[in-house]
Design a protein around this motif. Structure first.
Motif, PDB file in Angstrom:
ATOM      1  N   TYR A 429      24.172   9.334   4.331  1.00  0.00           N
ATOM      2  CA  TYR A 429      24.790   8.574   3.238  1.00  0.00           C
ATOM      3  C   TYR A 429      24.229   9.110   1.926  1.00  0.00           C
ATOM      4  CZ  TYR A 429      26.182   4.742   0.191  1.00  0.00           C
ATOM      5  OH  TYR A 429      26.726   4.001  -0.837  1.00  0.00           O
ATOM      6  N   ILE A 430      25.128   9.457   1.005  1.00  0.00           N
ATOM      7  CA  ILE A 430      24.714   9.933  -0.325  1.00  0.00           C
ATOM      8  C   ILE A 430      25.248   8.951  -1.349  1.00  0.00           C
ATOM      9  CG2 ILE A 430      24.775  11.848  -1.961  1.00  0.00           C
ATOM     10  CD1 ILE A 430      25.333  13.721   0.385  1.00  0.00           C
ATOM     11  N   GLY A 431      24.339   8.322  -2.079  1.00  0.00           N
ATOM     12  CA  GLY A 431      24.731   7.292  -3.043  1.00  0.00           C
ATOM     13  C   GLY A 431      24.359   7.685  -4.462  1.00  0.00           C
ATOM     14  N   GLU A 471      19.714   7.753 -10.744  1.00  0.00           N
ATOM     15  CA  GLU A 471      19.145   8.349  -9.536  1.00  0.00           C
ATOM     16  C   GLU A 471      20.237   8.580  -8.501  1.00  0.00           C
ATOM     17  OE1 GLU A 471      14.571   6.760  -9.349  1.00  0.00           O
ATOM     18  OE2 GLU A 471      16.101   5.509  -8.415  1.00  0.00           O
ATOM     19  N   VAL A 472      19.932   9.418  -7.542  1.00  0.00           N
ATOM     20  CA  VAL A 472      20.807   9.611  -6.386  1.00  0.00           C
ATOM     21  C   VAL A 472      19.949   9.438  -5.137  1.00  0.00           C
ATOM     22  CG1 VAL A 472      20.484  12.113  -6.442  1.00  0.00           C
ATOM     23  CG2 VAL A 472      22.425  11.171  -5.229  1.00  0.00           C
ATOM     24  N   ALA A 473      20.512   8.789  -4.132  1.00  0.00           N
ATOM     25  CA  ALA A 473      19.787   8.552  -2.880  1.00  0.00           C
ATOM     26  C   ALA A 473      20.465   9.300  -1.748  1.00  0.00           C
ATOM     27  CB  ALA A 473      19.742   7.060  -2.567  1.00  0.00           C
ATOM     28  N   ALA A 525      23.523   3.480   6.845  1.00  0.00           N
ATOM     29  CA  ALA A 525      22.397   4.090   6.119  1.00  0.00           C
ATOM     30  C   ALA A 525      22.627   4.012   4.608  1.00  0.00           C
ATOM     31  CB  ALA A 525      22.212   5.542   6.546  1.00  0.00           C
ATOM     32  N   ALA A 526      23.402   3.027   4.158  1.00  0.00           N
ATOM     33  CA  ALA A 526      23.797   2.937   2.745  1.00  0.00           C
ATOM     34  C   ALA A 526      22.605   2.640   1.841  1.00  0.00           C
ATOM     35  CB  ALA A 526      24.866   1.869   2.568  1.00  0.00           C
ATOM     36  N   ASP A 527      22.764   3.015   0.583  1.00  0.00           N
ATOM     37  CA  ASP A 527      21.789   2.686  -0.453  1.00  0.00           C
ATOM     38  C   ASP A 527      22.456   1.753  -1.455  1.00  0.00           C
ATOM     39  OD1 ASP A 527      19.308   3.154  -2.161  1.00  0.00           O
ATOM     40  OD2 ASP A 527      20.880   3.854  -3.519  1.00  0.00           O
ATOM     41  N   ALA A 528      21.901   0.572  -1.626  1.00  0.00           N
ATOM     42  CA  ALA A 528      22.422  -0.377  -2.611  1.00  0.00           C
ATOM     43  C   ALA A 528      21.631  -0.199  -3.903  1.00  0.00           C
ATOM     44  CB  ALA A 528      22.299  -1.804  -2.085  1.00  0.00           C
TER      45      ALA A 528
END
Length: 822
Positions: A429-431, A471-473, A525-528
């Protein structure tokens, strides 16, 4: 006395040489060696280096000292009498770099004999690999790139040059200890014990080197030549020649051109060059790149074929992922890219960075299909990591798109043809807090047609660098082992392996299930991030505005709920308060502020609101179930737990189909109960006398419950539209295409009438997915003419559920529009 003096002199020499080396050199360890190695006084450790290298020994000694591990240059202790605690698995002739025929280390022989004779109870062998220049901070010279660590061998001169050119970035990998006691307890005999130890260590070093450096890269021309001799390609060439009435030579030439068009030209010098450029780019663009759960990759990288399957939100997804893998001493993958990216200059760089190009459609071109399939089979069978996007293209809505199964089908057929290496899919997952293509997506969300990529897009990207991107996660999910998946889906699949053209009847459905499994794993696998959460709350308000105190409290409540009841172990949260989230998003210019006598109001303007739907949709699946539970209380004061479970379970398959939720039907009752408890714990619901009830409608808690519920309402409204149109037309009078068109027109009208500022509300694709889900659950079926027939339970889903969730005004509007369309 002379032996003691010799030993002392040797240690003094080693200490002096280490100090001289580290005047220039810098080293670090890969992963967490202390978690693997637990030193014990009664279990001596012998470090194993793959080949004779004094500089590698110096680096190992330095790292062991830094980590507090037993040093390789000292005695191992216990009852194992040795003057040092290391040995080389093989020797190398000093200047040629060729393997020495002497394979067996005397120290290894003595240690093995001591364990066999029980002179010492145990000896642990710790394999150690030292990589020079694998991930240098700065590489601006072609000479540096030449002497970077690769599969070539070299002697002392090459190592000296490597020290000078790449000594600033040395990576040390400690492997899992190998127990000589466990090995000797198998009673294989001394010679077989020795052969097994050597074999295990050789395999470890080969796999570790492959995981960091990658498989041995054959010349591209050699690889393509081998591809032309593949059975699929040979058959396709003969078929092409016969069908087109051309010579075999001409058909073979066409196949060669296809192969040249497809194949990457993976070049480590370009990879390292890109690292320099991308290091500057990420530092210029982002405040930071957060990498989470990387150990999920490092634990499986050795000895397996890894296929990375990221979500696709931006063109820089594949650059970012390859960059991070390379920086963390993992081999960058070969990446499937659309042929539209094979542009002048850019295409050449991408190809040398590992991209292989594919046409959007293979339909009608059997020769191209055969060449592409054979190329992918070569990559899989030789152990090259591969990356492709199961969504097919970038998501313009921000949510995970319905997977395209083409690449997965090719992968499965390749594996069934020759399962040489276990395949493991790695969801990623790329957030983004601000996506690079935000302006483009804004136009497309408003209905503009998608623009074709061009070389000049790079200048548009550079012009956007003045914005703040936050930022990017990059979150790595739970790996999906193909063997285990096939065992669950088709337990007898191993008995059905066949020829290259083998296509079992179960393959299409199994491929579809694999696609959905991977989609759910990506979302798990998300990033909130703060932008996602602010978008989620603000788009749930009536006027896209909220006072600062309420917004901060809502963000704290939503973040707390996600923390109290985690969607999955791999989901990551901001870790800052609601007030800090607001300041962060405001500093990025993604929300505006207005002051009056009563306080501060945060609001979104029209363009911000449209784009914020993209960011909200990144994480909508994380709150879908608690939001659905909350929505039941908009029109109901109290509901029993059993009713909540029944109502949510009835709608869950449709939410799962659209949002790739990862719970199955057996898990759902417990998950629903846990979320109800979580809402009670946050004060958004109360439990009294076996019934769940909502807070007082005048309370702040009810406002929070309403905001949570509204995040899922547009989806439920779309569901009700489909059902209303079916129920207001004679059963069997509409086909799927007609129904999609009517739904889209209805949604557009309702969007205008009720001020819904979300273009995705009338996205035809979302209606298509819902209709397909109705078919999957057998609520809908098609006759021979493609006409749709619904079952009686459709009315129960539509009316009974809608009455509890949707407002009377919305229900009436949908029914009126449905009647006029009937």
């Amino acid at each position: 006395m002379s032996t003691a003096n010799s030993s002392l002199f040797s240690r003094l020499r080693l200490g002096l040489m280490r100090r001289l080396l580290y005047l220039w050199a810098r080293s670090e360890s890969i992963g967490d060696p202390l978690a693997k190695i637990a030193p014990s006084s009664d279990q001596p450790i012998l470090y194993v280096l793959p080949g004779r290298s004094f500089s590698d020994l110096l680096v190992l000694d330095r790292e062991c000292t830094r980590l507090g591990l037993p040093r390789p240059t000292l005695e191992p202790g216990g009852t194992l009498e040795e003057d040092a605690s290391f040995f080389y698995l093989t020797s190398e002739l000093a200047w040629s770099g060729r393997p020495d025929p002497r394979k067996r280390s005397p120290r290894l022989l003595r240690a093995l004999t001591a364990v066999e004779l029980r002179v010492t109870p145990e000896v642990k062998l710790v394999p150690v690999s030292v990589f020079w220049g694998q991930s240098p901070d700065v590489e601006s010279s072609p000479l540096k790139l030449l002497f970077a660590h690769n599969w070539g061998v070299g002697g002392k001169l090459r190592k000296c040059l490597a020290i000078m050119l790449h000594g600033r970035k040395i990576r040390v990998s400690f492997g899992q200890p190998l127990s000589l006691r466990q090995l000797t307890d198998e009673n294989l005999g001394h010679d077989r014990n020795l052969r097994k130890v050597n074999r295990l260590l050789r395999v470890h070093f080969r796999e570790q080197r492959g995981a960091v450096v990658g498989p041995d890269l054959s010349h591209r021309r050699t690889l393509l030549k081998g591809l032309m001799h593949g059975p699929l390609v040979r058959e396709a060439i003969e078929r092409e020649a016969a069908e087109q009435n051309i010579s075999l030579e001409r058909a073979r030439g066409q196949a060669a051109r296809y192969a040249d068009e497809i194949a990457s030209d993976f070049t480590y010098s370009i990879i390292r060059f890109l690292e320099i450029i991308l290091s500057w780019f990420w530092n210029k663009l982002y405040d930071g790149v957060k990498v989470n759960n990387l150990d999920n990759v490092q634990d499986i990288a050795r000895g397996k074929e890894i296929i990375y399957v990221p979500c696709h939100r931006s063109h820089i997804d594949y650059l970012l992922l390859s960059y991070l893998l390379f920086r963390n001493s993992l081999t960058p993958p070969h990446i499937a890219a659309g042929i539209n990216l094979d542009m002048p200059v850019i295409g050449s760089i991408l190809r040398r960075g590992g991209a292989f190009f594919m046409r959007r459609s293979f339909r009608g071109n059997q020769l191209y299909t055969a060449v592409f399939n054979e190329y992918l089979h070569l990559l899989f069978s030789r152990g090259f990591p591969v990356e492709y996007f199961i969504e097919g293209g970038r998501s313009r809505t921000g949510r995970l798109l319905d997977p395209k199964t083409g690449m997965l089908a090719i992968t499965l057929r390749s594996y069934l043809r020759s399962a040489r290496r276990p395949i493991v899919f790695m969801p990623v997952y790329i957030g983004y807090e601000r996506v690079l293509e935000g302006r483009t997506y804004l136009g497309e969300l408003r209905g503009k047609t998608k623009k074709k990529e061009s070389f000049f897009d790079i200048f548009r990207v550079l012009s956007a660098l003045k914005l703040q991107f936050g930022e990017v996660a990059v979150n790595f999910g739970e790996p999906v082992a193909l063997n285990d998946f096939l065992d669950r889906q088709q337990p007898d699949w191993r008995n059905q392996l066949g020829a290259p053209e083998f296509k079992p009847d179960w393959l299409p459905e199994t491929t579809r299930q694999l696609a959905r499994t991977l989609g759910a794993s990506i979302n798990a696998a998300a990033d909130a991030n703060p932008v996602n959460l602010v978008a989620l709350v603000m788009l749930s308000t009536r006027r896209l505005a909220l006072d600062e105190a309420t917004l901060a409290r809502t963000l704290d409540t939503f973040s707390g709920l996600l923390s109290d009841v985690p969607y999955s172990a791999n989901v990551t949260l901001p870790g800052i308060s609601g007030a800090e989230q607001i300041r962060h998003v405001e500093a990025m210019g993604m929300i505006d502020r207005q002051s009056d006598a009563l306080g501060e109001i945060l609001y979104l303007d029209e363009s911000q609101a449209v784009l914020m739907t993209w960011y909200r949709n990144n994480i909508l699946h994380l709150v879908a179930l608690p939001a659905l539970i909350a929505s039941l209380f908009l029109n109901n004061t109290r509901i029993k737990r059993e009713q909540i479970e029944r109502l949510v379970s009835a709608l869950y398959p449709y939410l799962q189909g659209e949002l790739f939720l990862h719970w199955d039907e057996t898990q759902l009752p417990q998950v629903i109960s846990t979320y109800v408890d979580g809402l009670i714990g946050r004060g958004l619901l109360h439990e009294d006398d076996q019934q769940i009830q909502r807070p007082d409608t005048a309370s702040g808690e009810f406002v929070l419950l309403t905001l949570l519920a509204r995040s899922i309402i547009p989806m439920l409204e779309r569901f009700y539209m489909v059902a209303a149109l079916l129920l207001n037309n004679p059963n069997g009078s509409l086909d799927a295409e007609q129904l999609e068109a009517l739904c889209t027109v209805m949604a557009q009208r309702l969007s205008i009438l009720h001020g819904l500022n979300a273009p995705e509300f009338f996205d035809k694709t979302l209606f298509r997915q819902f209709i397909q889900r109705l078919r999957d659950t057998e609520v809908l079926s098609s006759d021979e003419q493609g006409r749709l027939h619904y079952q009686p339970e459709l009315e129960d889903i539509a009316e009974n559920t809608a009455k509890r969730v949707l407002s009377a005004e919305i229900r009436l509007s949908i029914r009126q529009v449905a009647r006029s369309a009937g």
